[in-house]
Design a protein around this motif. Structure first.
Motif, PDB file in Angstrom:
ATOM      1  N   TYR A 113       0.848  -1.188   0.000  1.00 29.39           N
ATOM      2  CA  TYR A 113       0.000   0.000   0.000  1.00 29.39           C
ATOM      3  C   TYR A 113       0.885   1.240   0.000  1.00 29.39           C
ATOM      4  CZ  TYR A 113      -3.827  -3.007   1.740  1.00 29.39           C
ATOM      5  OH  TYR A 113      -4.772  -3.980   1.891  1.00 29.39           O
ATOM      6  N   HIS A 122     -14.279  -7.038   1.212  1.00 28.51           N
ATOM      7  CA  HIS A 122     -14.321  -8.301   0.453  1.00 28.51           C
ATOM      8  C   HIS A 122     -14.317  -9.480   1.405  1.00 28.51           C
ATOM      9  CE1 HIS A 122     -10.020  -7.833   1.352  1.00 28.51           C
ATOM     10  NE2 HIS A 122      -9.957  -9.154   1.281  1.00 28.51           N
ATOM     11  N   ASP A 124     -12.504 -13.408   1.717  1.00 30.01           N
ATOM     12  CA  ASP A 124     -11.490 -14.304   1.153  1.00 30.01           C
ATOM     13  C   ASP A 124     -12.214 -15.629   0.925  1.00 30.01           C
ATOM     14  OD1 ASP A 124      -9.891 -12.180   1.984  1.00 30.01           O
ATOM     15  OD2 ASP A 124      -8.267 -13.498   2.609  1.00 30.01           O
ATOM     16  N   VAL A 134      -7.140 -17.870   7.937  1.00 30.05           N
ATOM     17  CA  VAL A 134      -6.317 -16.938   7.166  1.00 30.05           C
ATOM     18  C   VAL A 134      -5.553 -16.109   8.189  1.00 30.05           C
ATOM     19  CG1 VAL A 134      -6.277 -15.093   5.461  1.00 30.05           C
ATOM     20  CG2 VAL A 134      -8.056 -16.827   5.343  1.00 30.05           C
ATOM     21  N   SER A 136      -2.932 -12.878   8.749  1.00 31.35           N
ATOM     22  CA  SER A 136      -2.395 -11.696   8.077  1.00 31.35           C
ATOM     23  C   SER A 136      -1.421 -10.955   8.985  1.00 31.35           C
ATOM     24  CB  SER A 136      -3.542 -10.824   7.573  1.00 31.35           C
ATOM     25  OG  SER A 136      -3.596  -9.603   8.235  1.00 31.35           O
ATOM     26  N   LEU A 169      -8.219 -14.741  10.913  1.00 37.35           N
ATOM     27  CA  LEU A 169      -9.642 -14.954  10.649  1.00 37.35           C
ATOM     28  C   LEU A 169      -9.859 -16.457  10.608  1.00 37.35           C
ATOM     29  CD1 LEU A 169     -10.786 -12.498   7.802  1.00 37.35           C
ATOM     30  CD2 LEU A 169     -10.494 -12.055  10.209  1.00 37.35           C
ATOM     31  N   HIS A 178     -14.219  -7.818   5.038  1.00 33.27           N
ATOM     32  CA  HIS A 178     -13.194  -6.979   5.654  1.00 33.27           C
ATOM     33  C   HIS A 178     -12.506  -6.149   4.573  1.00 33.27           C
ATOM     34  CE1 HIS A 178     -11.272 -10.698   4.348  1.00 33.27           C
ATOM     35  NE2 HIS A 178     -10.211  -9.948   4.092  1.00 33.27           N
ATOM     36  N   ILE A 180      -9.512  -2.458   3.984  1.00 39.29           N
ATOM     37  CA  ILE A 180      -8.667  -1.390   4.535  1.00 39.29           C
ATOM     38  C   ILE A 180      -9.216  -0.064   4.032  1.00 39.29           C
ATOM     39  CG2 ILE A 180      -6.364  -0.341   4.449  1.00 39.29           C
ATOM     40  CD1 ILE A 180      -6.313  -2.851   6.140  1.00 39.29           C
ATOM     41  N   ARG A 196       2.881   0.475   3.386  1.00 41.44           N
ATOM     42  CA  ARG A 196       2.542  -0.681   4.214  1.00 41.44           C
ATOM     43  C   ARG A 196       2.589  -1.951   3.386  1.00 41.44           C
ATOM     44  NH1 ARG A 196      -2.725  -3.211   5.153  1.00 41.44           N
ATOM     45  NH2 ARG A 196      -2.656  -4.341   7.132  1.00 41.44           N
ATOM     46  N   ASN A 198       1.209  -5.881   3.626  1.00 43.25           N
ATOM     47  CA  ASN A 198       0.379  -6.857   4.320  1.00 43.25           C
ATOM     48  C   ASN A 198       0.626  -8.221   3.697  1.00 43.25           C
ATOM     49  OD1 ASN A 198      -2.618  -8.338   4.164  1.00 43.25           O
ATOM     50  ND2 ASN A 198      -1.989  -7.590   6.165  1.00 43.25           N
TER      51      ASN A 198
HETATM   52  C1  MD6 Z   1      -4.857  -5.904   4.592  1.00 41.24           C
HETATM   53  N1  MD6 Z   1      -6.157  -7.839   4.616  1.00 41.24           N
HETATM   54  O1  MD6 Z   1      -4.699  -6.005   5.803  1.00 41.24           O
HETATM   55  C2  MD6 Z   1      -5.889  -6.691   3.876  1.00 41.24           C
HETATM   56  N2  MD6 Z   1      -7.744 -11.011   4.462  1.00 41.24           N
HETATM   57  O2  MD6 Z   1      -4.193  -5.147   3.920  1.00 41.24           O
HETATM   58  C3  MD6 Z   1      -6.938  -8.817   4.169  1.00 41.24           C
HETATM   59  O3  MD6 Z   1      -7.507  -8.746   3.100  1.00 41.24           O
HETATM   60  C4  MD6 Z   1      -7.143  -9.975   5.027  1.00 41.24           C
HETATM   61  O4  MD6 Z   1      -6.167  -8.975   6.930  1.00 41.24           O
HETATM   62  C5  MD6 Z   1      -7.982 -12.105   5.192  1.00 41.24           C
HETATM   63  C6  MD6 Z   1      -7.593 -12.199   6.506  1.00 41.24           C
HETATM   64  C7  MD6 Z   1      -6.981 -11.153   7.106  1.00 41.24           C
HETATM   65  C8  MD6 Z   1      -6.739 -10.002   6.368  1.00 41.24           C
END
Ligand code: MD6
Ligand code: FE
Length: 214
Positions: A113, A122, A124, A134, A136, A169, A178, A180, A196, A198
């Motif tokens: 980012y 969205h 996942d 998942v 992150s 998650l 979820h 950003i 950033r 991720n």
């Molecule tokens: C982000 N995160 O933190 C985007 N997906 O930039 C995600 O899309 C995400 O944080 C699934 C599980 C945890 C997450």
């Protein structure tokens, strides 16, 4: 180092481990990711509707996540045709610590980012088995994360994700919507040019059938 003594916060059913990774661990991840990105450079994906996403992406692991006019999917190759590099050990260590499963992830999606980048709400849901979590990992600038339930229109909660925070998650939150909303660009000095990163770790395939012993 991975801190073991901090219990996670509940965020709409997701587990948020604040400051899970100390500065040295964050720097070690950045060094490992530099090698990944030198083999599999960031690219600027398009959505199914031909709109450029504001984040840049690449992947590590057996499968990488790609998006273009053909849709969203996992692919065994980077858009250049090369295989994705392996997921760095330091990244797998975080998964081992929080995922609660022997199965290792197939994909580490790497999102970058820059100033003004965001990620729309969205789910996942391109994976074969939603019983795996998942995981992150956030590195660099603070980002405002929003998470709700399994319906897009439902109520949401927000939290700032800082560098070294780890979010899981699983269970009922595995398919939660979820995204950003925004970045505090320049809030961290971890990455040379700010921004950033991720990392999102996922089991993609259905695992081989297990003996039940029955
Ligand atoms: C982000 N995160 O933190 C985007 N997906 O930039 C995600 O899309 C995400 O944080 C699934 C599980 C945890 C997450
Ligand atoms: Fe996601």
């Amino acid at each position: 180092m991975i801190a073991h003594d901090i219990p996670p916060m509940d965020l709409a059913g997701a587990r948020l481990y604040k400051e899970k990774l100390d500065r040295a661990a964050q720097e070690a991840l950045v060094v490992a990711l530099r090698d990944v990105v030198s083999v599999a450079p960031f690219f600027h994906p398009e959505t199914r509707w031909g709109k450029k996403m504001s984040v840049r992406m690449t992947s590590a692991g057996r499968l990488g996540w790609v998006s273009d006019r053909r849709g969203y999917r996992y692919e065994p190759h980077h858009p250049t045709g090369a295989e994705w590099p392996a997921i760095p050990d330091a990244v797998l260590d975080v998964w081992r610590d929080v995922a609660g499963t022997e199965r290792l992830p197939d994909c580490c999606l790497i999102n970058y980012y820059g100033d003004g980048a965001r990620m729309g709400l969205h789910q996942d849901r391109d994976e074969g088995d939603f019983s795996f979590p998942v995981v992150s990992i956030s590195l660099g600038d603070d980002a405002l994360f929003r998470v709700g339930g399994i319906e897009r229109q439902g109520p949401t909660q927000s939290a700032w994700l800082g560098s070294g925070d780890v979010l899981v998650l699983d269970g009922p939150s595995r398919l939660a919507y979820h995204g950003i909303d925004r970045l505090r660009f320049g809030s961290s000095d971890l990455l040379r040019d700010h921004g950033r990163i991720n990392l999102t770790l996922r089991v993609v395939d259905v695992p081989p059938a297990r003996e039940t012993g029955a």
